[in-house]
Design an enzyme around this catalytic site. Structure first.
Site, PDB file in Angstrom:
ATOM      1  N   HIS A   1      20.172  56.484  37.212  1.00  5.48           N
ATOM      2  CA  HIS A   1      21.442  55.867  36.801  1.00  5.48           C
ATOM      3  C   HIS A   1      21.983  56.560  35.566  1.00  5.48           C
ATOM      4  O   HIS A   1      21.284  57.352  34.939  1.00  5.48           O
ATOM      5  CB  HIS A   1      21.263  54.366  36.511  1.00  5.48           C
ATOM      6  CG  HIS A   1      20.405  54.065  35.311  1.00  5.48           C
ATOM      7  ND1 HIS A   1      19.056  53.791  35.411  1.00  5.48           N
ATOM      8  CD2 HIS A   1      20.687  54.022  33.984  1.00  5.48           C
ATOM      9  CE1 HIS A   1      18.558  53.570  34.200  1.00  5.48           C
ATOM     10  NE2 HIS A   1      19.515  53.712  33.313  1.00  5.48           N
TER      11      HIS A   1
ATOM     12  N   HIS B   1      23.622  58.357  28.390  1.00  4.09           N
ATOM     13  CA  HIS B   1      22.342  58.857  28.878  1.00  4.09           C
ATOM     14  C   HIS B   1      22.291  58.960  30.396  1.00  4.09           C
ATOM     15  O   HIS B   1      23.036  58.299  31.116  1.00  4.09           O
ATOM     16  CB  HIS B   1      21.160  58.021  28.355  1.00  4.09           C
ATOM     17  CG  HIS B   1      21.029  56.646  28.953  1.00  4.09           C
ATOM     18  ND1 HIS B   1      21.428  55.507  28.295  1.00  4.09           N
ATOM     19  CD2 HIS B   1      20.516  56.216  30.136  1.00  4.09           C
ATOM     20  CE1 HIS B   1      21.173  54.449  29.048  1.00  4.09           C
ATOM     21  NE2 HIS B   1      20.618  54.845  30.180  1.00  4.09           N
TER      22      HIS B   1
ATOM     23  N   HIS C   1      14.161  47.009  27.969  1.00  2.00           N
ATOM     24  CA  HIS C   1      15.507  46.441  27.890  1.00  2.00           C
ATOM     25  C   HIS C   1      15.452  44.979  28.322  1.00  2.00           C
ATOM     26  O   HIS C   1      14.769  44.642  29.299  1.00  2.00           O
ATOM     27  CB  HIS C   1      16.467  47.155  28.836  1.00  2.00           C
ATOM     28  CG  HIS C   1      16.683  48.604  28.539  1.00  2.00           C
ATOM     29  ND1 HIS C   1      17.113  49.078  27.314  1.00  2.00           N
ATOM     30  CD2 HIS C   1      16.555  49.703  29.325  1.00  2.00           C
ATOM     31  CE1 HIS C   1      17.237  50.386  27.367  1.00  2.00           C
ATOM     32  NE2 HIS C   1      16.889  50.803  28.571  1.00  2.00           N
TER      33      HIS C   1
ATOM     34  N   TYR D   1      14.234  56.240  25.309  1.00  2.00           N
ATOM     35  CA  TYR D   1      15.395  57.111  25.148  1.00  2.00           C
ATOM     36  C   TYR D   1      14.934  58.334  24.384  1.00  2.00           C
ATOM     37  O   TYR D   1      14.244  58.216  23.353  1.00  2.00           O
ATOM     38  CB  TYR D   1      16.492  56.427  24.326  1.00  2.00           C
ATOM     39  CG  TYR D   1      17.326  55.387  25.044  1.00  2.00           C
ATOM     40  CD1 TYR D   1      17.436  55.338  26.427  1.00  2.00           C
ATOM     41  CD2 TYR D   1      18.046  54.453  24.302  1.00  2.00           C
ATOM     42  CE1 TYR D   1      18.229  54.387  27.048  1.00  2.00           C
ATOM     43  CE2 TYR D   1      18.840  53.500  24.914  1.00  2.00           C
ATOM     44  CZ  TYR D   1      18.932  53.466  26.290  1.00  2.00           C
ATOM     45  OH  TYR D   1      19.716  52.526  26.901  1.00  2.00           O
TER      46      TYR D   1
END
Ligand code: FE2
Length: 306
Positions: free
Chosen positions: A153, A213, A245, A254
């Site tokens: 994604h 991202h 998350h 990240y």
């Protein structure tokens, strides 16, 4: 669940400043396989569990960021149908001829209200090294690096989030799965065209067309831990994590590629079904929504984009 129309994120094209450094990152560290190099310098890569020819395209340029985010649709007829629906929605559609990317058929392009280029395509050659389908082993070759299973994604930053939501839900049949509200309107939207908690997400940002991202799916929390170990060993800059998350419930790190593009490795999350209600977050809870264990955003989340 029957999936029709838009199937999944299929191809993303990123700009990188130095191709060899980028390949060391995406191939050696993230674990993608290099499929081919084009005469124009673009390099085509795929993850080990993907059936199609390529999913990530790298283009050397003088500034980092994302050129396009393309979704695969289920048929050429759907491509024609979505062209009409996008035009009925009020946006102009352009056409990219077959072969502009090797092995990929015609693509439709549209620049949406956030300033991003979104594309749709159907035809793409199967990968030579696709996952086995006859008495299959779980993989042909043991995954390397972080072992990215698939390109999963993207999160994009730009203005006019309400219009972006109307476009994806109204013209492309996505569903809103989660959102963050503020007294001034939407701050963020997570949308699915599938059974995933999100296939694409947007956060409100003044400057159009920005890239936050690109995420790669990993098997589980242990794989996320292994990815963290590799990042430390190879000095890959970590933005945050390993953490989780609240929004999507994904387990995450990240980190940045050598050009400053943010990547994510992502595992877990929930399955989404189309009869489920939207999960709604107040902006006062966004810290826990984005970084569940820290419960506060880092400054970089809302400011560092390419
Ligand atoms: Fe993500």
């Amino acid at each position: 669940m029957a999936m029709t129309g838009v199937l999944r994120p299929g191809i993303v094209q990123l700009r990188v400043l130095d191709m060899e450094a980028a390949l060391k990152h995406y191939a050696d560290h993230v674990g993608l396989d290099v499929v081919s190099r084009g005469e124009d310098g673009r390099v085509y890569l795929k993850a080990w569990d993907e059936f199609d020819r390529h999913s990530v395209v790298l283009r050397e340029a003088d500034h980092a960021g994302m050129d396009l985010f393309a979704f695969k649709v289920d048929s050429e007829a759907s491509l024609d149908r979505f062209e009409k629906r996008i035009e009925d929605f009020g946006l102009a559609v352009d056409h990219v001829p077959a072969g502009q990317q090797p092995g990929v058929g015609r693509r439709l392009g549209v620049v949406i209200a956030s300033g991003h280029r979104i594309e749709l395509y159907h035809a793409i050659e199967p990968a030579e090294e696709h996952p086995e389908i006859h008495n299959p082993y779980i993989w042909r070759q043991a995954p390397h690096g972080m072992g990215a299973i698939r390109m999963d994604h993207g999160l994009l930053y730009g203005p006019n989030i309400e219009q972006v939501l109307a476009f994806f839900t109204g013209a492309l049949d996505f569903q809103l799965t989660e959102k963050v509200d503020t007294p001034d309107g939407l701050l963020g939207i997570w949308m699915s065209c599938s059974n995933k908690a999100h296939d694409i997400a947007f956060v409100k940002h003044a400057e159009p067309g920005k890239f936050h991202h690109l995420a790669f799916y990993l098997e589980d929390w242990n794989a996320v831990g292994h990815a963290a170990d590799l990042m430390i060993r190879h000095d890959v800059p970590i933005d945050i994590g390993p953490t989780r998350h609240g929004i999507t419930r994904g387990q995450t790190i990240y980190f940045f590629d050598p050009s400053g593009n943010r990547n994510e490795v992502f595992a877990g999350s929930y399955h989404f079904y189309p009869d489920e209600p939207v999960r709604c977050w107040d902006h006062t809870e966004i810290g826990r929504g984005i970084f569940y264990y820290q419960k506060v955003l880092n400054d970089r989340f809302l400011t560092v984009v390419t």
